[in-house]
Design an enzyme around this catalytic site. Sequence first.
Site, PDB file in Angstrom:
ATOM      1  N   TYR A 149       0.780  -1.238   0.000  1.00 22.98           N
ATOM      2  CA  TYR A 149       0.000   0.000   0.000  1.00 22.98           C
ATOM      3  C   TYR A 149       0.812   1.287   0.000  1.00 22.98           C
ATOM      4  O   TYR A 149       0.278   2.340  -0.351  1.00 22.98           O
ATOM      5  CB  TYR A 149      -0.971   0.015   1.194  1.00 22.98           C
ATOM      6  CG  TYR A 149      -2.145  -0.896   0.979  1.00 22.98           C
ATOM      7  CD1 TYR A 149      -3.286  -0.443   0.331  1.00 22.98           C
ATOM      8  CD2 TYR A 149      -2.102  -2.226   1.379  1.00 22.98           C
ATOM      9  CE1 TYR A 149      -4.360  -1.284   0.105  1.00 22.98           C
ATOM     10  CE2 TYR A 149      -3.165  -3.079   1.151  1.00 22.98           C
ATOM     11  CZ  TYR A 149      -4.289  -2.601   0.507  1.00 22.98           C
ATOM     12  OH  TYR A 149      -5.349  -3.443   0.268  1.00 22.98           O
ATOM     13  N   GLY A 192       2.979   3.950  -1.473  1.00 26.17           N
ATOM     14  CA  GLY A 192       3.275   4.324  -2.850  1.00 26.17           C
ATOM     15  C   GLY A 192       1.963   4.422  -3.603  1.00 26.17           C
ATOM     16  O   GLY A 192       0.891   4.481  -3.003  1.00 26.17           O
ATOM     17  N   GLY A 252      -1.278   3.356  -5.630  1.00 26.72           N
ATOM     18  CA  GLY A 252      -2.113   2.167  -5.661  1.00 26.72           C
ATOM     19  C   GLY A 252      -2.116   1.427  -4.343  1.00 26.72           C
ATOM     20  O   GLY A 252      -1.692   1.948  -3.317  1.00 26.72           O
ATOM     21  N   HIS A 275      -4.265   5.115   5.414  1.00 27.06           N
ATOM     22  CA  HIS A 275      -4.115   6.421   4.767  1.00 27.06           C
ATOM     23  C   HIS A 275      -4.852   6.433   3.427  1.00 27.06           C
ATOM     24  O   HIS A 275      -5.569   7.392   3.111  1.00 27.06           O
ATOM     25  CB  HIS A 275      -2.625   6.741   4.589  1.00 27.06           C
ATOM     26  CG  HIS A 275      -2.357   8.104   4.082  1.00 27.06           C
ATOM     27  ND1 HIS A 275      -1.879   8.341   2.813  1.00 27.06           N
ATOM     28  CD2 HIS A 275      -2.481   9.320   4.664  1.00 27.06           C
ATOM     29  CE1 HIS A 275      -1.719   9.638   2.645  1.00 27.06           C
ATOM     30  NE2 HIS A 275      -2.080  10.262   3.757  1.00 27.06           N
ATOM     31  N   ASP A 276      -4.687   5.379   2.630  1.00 27.07           N
ATOM     32  CA  ASP A 276      -5.401   5.284   1.350  1.00 27.07           C
ATOM     33  C   ASP A 276      -6.916   5.325   1.575  1.00 27.07           C
ATOM     34  O   ASP A 276      -7.640   6.028   0.859  1.00 27.07           O
ATOM     35  CB  ASP A 276      -5.044   3.986   0.618  1.00 27.07           C
ATOM     36  CG  ASP A 276      -3.646   3.984   0.031  1.00 27.07           C
ATOM     37  OD1 ASP A 276      -2.944   5.013   0.121  1.00 27.07           O
ATOM     38  OD2 ASP A 276      -3.249   2.933  -0.520  1.00 27.07           O
ATOM     39  N   ASP A 325      -3.196  12.786   6.814  1.00 26.50           N
ATOM     40  CA  ASP A 325      -1.733  12.801   6.752  1.00 26.50           C
ATOM     41  C   ASP A 325      -1.113  12.798   8.146  1.00 26.50           C
ATOM     42  O   ASP A 325      -0.105  12.120   8.385  1.00 26.50           O
ATOM     43  CB  ASP A 325      -1.251  14.012   5.958  1.00 26.50           C
ATOM     44  CG  ASP A 325      -1.540  13.905   4.465  1.00 26.50           C
ATOM     45  OD1 ASP A 325      -2.035  12.848   4.021  1.00 26.50           O
ATOM     46  OD2 ASP A 325      -1.263  14.881   3.742  1.00 26.50           O
TER      47      ASP A 325
END
Length: 146
Positions: free
Chosen positions: A55, A57, A59, A75-76, A121
């Site tokens: 996860y 980076g 995508g 985070h994604d 973040d």
Amino acid sequence: MNPAHLLVLSAVCVSLLGASSIPPQPLHLVQFNGMIRCTIPGSIPWWDYSDYGCYCGSGGSGTPVDELDRCCQVHDNCYTQAQQLTECSPYSKRYSYDCSEGTLTCKADNDECAAFVCDCDRVAAICFAGAPYNKENINIDTTTRC
């Protein structure tokens, strides 16, 4: 011209040509980078986290390989939630925050979207700081491990 000077000049020109092909990072990524550096002084976020696990980076899919990779998954998912807000693009939204002795604070003057992205973040940077970094999870084969 001295051949040694010509060689140095050529090397500088080639280096500059290479640097010009690197795309600029969105401002938000610069801010996220700053948050990570606040919680993990001396880190190089672009290098350390851009190709880690399933996860961290661009995508992400499958099962996170460890605690740090789970931070990136969360985070994604947070960014996915941010996109549900009206006209909120977490990948380009600018926000205000403070860093003081490793403590991150999202400022009160952020609008709803900026506050949400800032908190995504902030939470991720704190999570990164508390998670072990396993070098064996850098640049993994995501087709077999994720």
